[in-house]
Design a protein around this motif. Structure first.
Motif, mmCIF file in Angstrom:
data_model
loop_
_atom_site.group_PDB
_atom_site.id
_atom_site.type_symbol
_atom_site.label_atom_id
_atom_site.label_comp_id
_atom_site.label_asym_id
_atom_site.label_seq_id
_atom_site.Cartn_x
_atom_site.Cartn_y
_atom_site.Cartn_z
ATOM 1 N N PHE A 97 0.707 -1.286 -0.132
ATOM 2 C CA PHE A 97 -0.121 0.024 0.093
ATOM 3 C C PHE A 97 0.960 1.162 -0.017
ATOM 4 C CE2 PHE A 97 -1.925 3.391 2.475
ATOM 5 C CZ PHE A 97 -3.051 3.694 1.884
ATOM 6 N N VAL A 98 2.029 1.382 0.891
ATOM 7 C CA VAL A 98 2.713 2.550 0.952
ATOM 8 C C VAL A 98 3.436 2.608 -0.390
ATOM 9 C CG1 VAL A 98 4.729 3.457 2.294
ATOM 10 C CG2 VAL A 98 2.821 2.350 3.371
ATOM 11 N N LEU A 99 3.980 1.848 -0.841
ATOM 12 C CA LEU A 99 4.947 1.913 -2.064
ATOM 13 C C LEU A 99 4.293 2.366 -3.182
ATOM 14 C CD1 LEU A 99 7.666 -0.853 -1.616
ATOM 15 C CD2 LEU A 99 7.810 1.543 -0.987
ATOM 16 N N ASN A 100 3.048 1.763 -3.483
ATOM 17 C CA ASN A 100 2.265 1.684 -4.640
ATOM 18 C C ASN A 100 1.054 2.703 -4.592
ATOM 19 O OD1 ASN A 100 3.581 -0.403 -6.263
ATOM 20 N ND2 ASN A 100 3.466 -1.531 -4.403
ATOM 21 N N ALA A 101 0.562 3.077 -3.604
ATOM 22 C CA ALA A 101 -0.445 4.077 -3.495
ATOM 23 C C ALA A 101 0.027 5.508 -3.421
ATOM 24 C CB ALA A 101 -1.577 3.911 -2.224
ATOM 25 N N THR A 102 1.280 5.586 -2.799
ATOM 26 C CA THR A 102 1.710 6.937 -2.748
ATOM 27 C C THR A 102 2.117 7.609 -3.997
ATOM 28 O OG1 THR A 102 2.529 6.241 -0.474
ATOM 29 C CG2 THR A 102 3.751 8.205 -1.565
ATOM 30 N N PRO A 103 2.532 6.892 -5.002
ATOM 31 C CA PRO A 103 3.059 7.431 -6.176
ATOM 32 C C PRO A 103 1.808 8.300 -6.930
ATOM 33 C CG PRO A 103 4.149 5.706 -6.141
ATOM 34 C CD PRO A 103 3.185 5.789 -4.804
ATOM 35 N N GLY A 104 0.645 7.476 -6.727
ATOM 36 C CA GLY A 104 -0.493 7.987 -7.523
ATOM 37 C C GLY A 104 -1.157 9.187 -6.603
ATOM 38 N N ALA A 105 -1.055 9.047 -5.232
ATOM 39 C CA ALA A 105 -1.696 9.998 -4.578
ATOM 40 C C ALA A 105 -0.888 11.534 -4.699
ATOM 41 C CB ALA A 105 -1.546 9.694 -3.005
ATOM 42 N N VAL A 106 0.384 11.407 -4.819
ATOM 43 C CA VAL A 106 1.242 12.544 -4.964
ATOM 44 C C VAL A 106 1.244 13.016 -6.610
ATOM 45 C CG1 VAL A 106 3.777 13.021 -5.251
ATOM 46 C CG2 VAL A 106 3.299 11.754 -3.524
ATOM 47 N N ALA A 107 1.175 12.102 -7.481
ATOM 48 C CA ALA A 107 0.814 12.610 -8.772
ATOM 49 C C ALA A 107 -0.339 13.393 -8.790
ATOM 50 C CB ALA A 107 0.866 11.483 -9.768
ATOM 51 N N ALA A 108 -1.388 12.818 -8.542
ATOM 52 C CA ALA A 108 -2.559 13.636 -8.248
ATOM 53 C C ALA A 108 -2.420 15.018 -7.969
ATOM 54 C CB ALA A 108 -3.670 12.689 -7.798
ATOM 55 N N LEU A 109 -1.986 15.016 -6.549
ATOM 56 C CA LEU A 109 -1.786 16.336 -6.011
ATOM 57 C C LEU A 109 -0.963 17.444 -6.812
ATOM 58 C CD1 LEU A 109 -1.237 15.074 -2.208
ATOM 59 C CD2 LEU A 109 -3.358 16.273 -3.164
ATOM 60 N N MET A 110 0.030 16.809 -7.384
ATOM 61 C CA MET A 110 0.992 17.422 -8.349
ATOM 62 C C MET A 110 0.082 17.890 -9.610
ATOM 63 S SD MET A 110 4.389 15.449 -8.235
ATOM 64 C CE MET A 110 5.107 16.571 -9.376
ATOM 65 N N LEU A 111 -0.932 17.485 -10.069
ATOM 66 C CA LEU A 111 -1.790 17.693 -11.115
ATOM 67 C C LEU A 111 -2.842 18.622 -10.742
ATOM 68 C CD1 LEU A 111 -1.840 14.355 -13.123
ATOM 69 C CD2 LEU A 111 -0.624 16.272 -13.702
ATOM 70 N N GLY A 112 -2.736 18.854 -9.410
ATOM 71 C CA GLY A 112 -4.137 19.881 -8.731
ATOM 72 C C GLY A 112 -5.347 19.193 -8.728
ATOM 73 N N TRP A 113 -5.515 17.650 -8.714
ATOM 74 C CA TRP A 113 -6.803 16.900 -8.510
ATOM 75 C C TRP A 113 -7.610 17.312 -7.177
ATOM 76 C CZ3 TRP A 113 -5.977 12.140 -11.832
ATOM 77 C CH2 TRP A 113 -5.629 12.315 -13.129
ATOM 78 N N GLY A 114 -6.733 17.465 -6.109
ATOM 79 C CA GLY A 114 -7.343 17.713 -4.712
ATOM 80 C C GLY A 114 -7.343 16.289 -3.924
ATOM 81 N N PRO A 115 -7.837 16.067 -2.749
ATOM 82 C CA PRO A 115 -7.866 14.948 -2.037
ATOM 83 C C PRO A 115 -8.586 13.875 -2.753
ATOM 84 C CG PRO A 115 -8.454 16.870 -0.746
ATOM 85 C CD PRO A 115 -8.439 17.300 -2.119
ATOM 86 N N VAL A 116 -9.697 14.101 -3.324
ATOM 87 C CA VAL A 116 -10.720 13.084 -3.898
ATOM 88 C C VAL A 116 -9.920 12.351 -5.047
ATOM 89 C CG1 VAL A 116 -12.665 12.421 -4.833
ATOM 90 C CG2 VAL A 116 -12.814 14.024 -3.116
ATOM 91 N N GLY A 117 -9.209 13.255 -5.809
ATOM 92 C CA GLY A 117 -8.529 12.824 -7.064
ATOM 93 C C GLY A 117 -7.400 11.963 -6.696
ATOM 94 N N ALA A 118 -6.815 12.538 -5.384
ATOM 95 C CA ALA A 118 -5.509 11.564 -4.903
ATOM 96 C C ALA A 118 -6.016 10.363 -4.409
ATOM 97 C CB ALA A 118 -4.934 12.382 -3.808
ATOM 98 N N VAL A 119 -6.956 10.166 -3.771
ATOM 99 C CA VAL A 119 -7.304 8.827 -3.204
ATOM 100 C C VAL A 119 -7.778 7.998 -4.435
ATOM 101 C CG1 VAL A 119 -9.198 7.694 -2.006
ATOM 102 C CG2 VAL A 119 -8.258 9.699 -0.999
ATOM 103 N N ALA A 120 -8.573 8.428 -5.423
ATOM 104 C CA ALA A 120 -8.643 7.615 -6.773
ATOM 105 C C ALA A 120 -7.579 7.288 -7.283
ATOM 106 C CB ALA A 120 -9.865 8.528 -7.505
#
Length: 430
Positions: A97-120
């Protein structure tokens, strides 16, 4: 052309086309998922020939596809297997979970998607494709390898985590408050615990109540019960997919086996419709701009999945070659990444194109990493003068069938994973 006639013509053409591309994918040794997605892109909004008459039917078919995917997934496991997996594999699941969910969450936040987009997007990058991985291990002749139970253990943990993740994501997508989201999560956890208790203590009674010697009656009862529970779960904002998964867990024995045989063709049909629908809802013109971030995300999460498999195999006492094979095998993403993106696309439309491109890349790259990660690692170790003899290996599919690690992971009991049960055939440790 009459609406009904147009609907029949479009549906017939779509289903026939899916059959043909599926056969072609099998001929070239590729998962049909990327071809289904490409077909949807070709005939969706902005595609070559938009399908309008069958759009509403395809939407309903896609919902049924998600429900059947999770139902058949639940039928793969017994409650005791899930409990055993929780006890033995939770450290590997946490690292995954930590290794593989984190990159997606970080990428979404960098793209400006917000918390919901980060979780998705975290879910999209987190969950590996059980279907693709099962086929790859079969094709490479690794069914008896020592690392196979470790791979299955990681997949089981991911599948079980979906029962918690999906209600949380559904609540966030619905825009409910923190209290409402917490309530949905508590309901989901309570439902999972309750179903596991019933399955462990009273699984035979439940199966006996559903059982029927008539295949038609069994199909109608199981399918009707699943759709009903999925609808109630969605009404409670727990996610229809989780409801279907819990129904699958609750059934066991001959009932589960019979239901699996009856429902597998329906699952395959409607799952294909789901992938096509996801492609239909994505404008092909939106994909080129996101190819670069999707490719970067694919590279990063390929490395993190390899690290996950390596860690899990090392924790099980497996040697270097088996660790690298386990890591390379877990890379593929597929059906559940698209399921998660499909849930989120209405709230965050930008997730559709990047998820499509991401899955297309990794569903093709996954079989390659499964085959070549270990040989490449062996060459690097040989150049550095070392390791545990891994440099002697020149192929990724060397069987190395060995005695599996006791209790390292629950074995899948039915379905597509029946042939993945490790068989004792040697004494090697890798």
């Amino acid at each position: 052309m009459h609406d009904t006639t147009a609907l029949l013509v479009e549906l017939g053409a779509v289903i026939l086309g899916l059959g043909l591309v599926g056969r072609f994918a099998g001929r070239i040794g590729l998962s049909p998922i990327p071809l289904y997605l490409l077909a949807g892109l070709a005939f969706g909004h902005g595609g070559l020939i938009p399908l309008k008459a069958s759009e509403e039917f395809t939407m309903v078919g896609a919902e049924i596809g998600v429900i059947l995917l999770l139902l058949l997934l639940g039928l793969e496991y017994s409650a005791s297997e899930l409990v055993t997996s929780l006890k033995t594999q939770y450290p590997s699941g946490a690292v995954d979970f930590v290794l593989n969910a984190t990159p997606g969450a970080v990428a979404a936040l960098m793209l400006g998607w917000g918390p919901v987009g980060a979780v998705a997007l975290a879910g999209v990058t987190w969950i590996s494709s059980s279907g693709v991985i099962a086929k790859v291990m079969t094709d490479l002749g690794r069914l008896g390898n020592r690392e196979t139970p470790v791979i299955l253990g990681v997949l089981v943990m991911e599948d079980l985590a979906m029962a918690i993740y999906l209600p949380l994501l559904t609540a966030m997508l619905a825009g409910v408050s923190l209290a409402g989201g917490s309530l949905a999560l508590v309901i989901a956890l309570g439902a999972v615990g309750f179903v596991l208790y019933l399955a462990l203590r009273h699984g035979r009674l439940i199966s006996r109540a559903v059982s029927s010697d008539n295949p038609e009656m069994l199909l109608l009862v199981v399918l009707g019960l699943t759709v009903l529970v999925a609808g109630v779960a969605q009404q409670l904002q727990v996610s229809a997919a989780v409801g279907a998964f819990l129904v699958g867990i609750a059934l066991s024995g001959e009932v589960a086996e019979g239901a699996r045989k009856l429902l597998t063709p329906l699952r395959d049909l409607f799952a294909a419709v789901f992938f096509v629908f996801f492609g239909l809802s994505t404008d092909p013109a939106d994909i080129p701009p996101v190819l670069l971030p999707a490719a970067l995300l694919a590279v990063v999460t390929t490395l993190t999945k390899i690290a996950t498999g390596y860690y899990a195999a090392r924790r099980a006492g497996i040697g270097s070659r088996g660790r690298w094979r386990a890591g390379g095998t877990l890379v593929a993403r597929g059906e559940f990444s698209i399921v998660i993106a499909g849930l989120a696309v209405a709230t965050e439309p930008r997730i559709g194109p990047i998820a499509t491109a991401y899955v297309l890349i990794l569903v093709i790259l996954g079989p390659l990493t499964a085959r070549w990660t270990q040989p490449l690692a062996a060459k690097i170790e040989a150049r550095r003068g070392g390791g545990d003899g891994a440099g002697k290996s020149t192929g990724a599919s060397a069987g190395e069938a060995v005695e599996p690690v006791a209790a390292s992971a629950p074995e899948r009991r039915r379905g597509a994973h029946d042939d993945l049960t490790p068989e004792p055939a040697g004494e090697k440790n890798e």
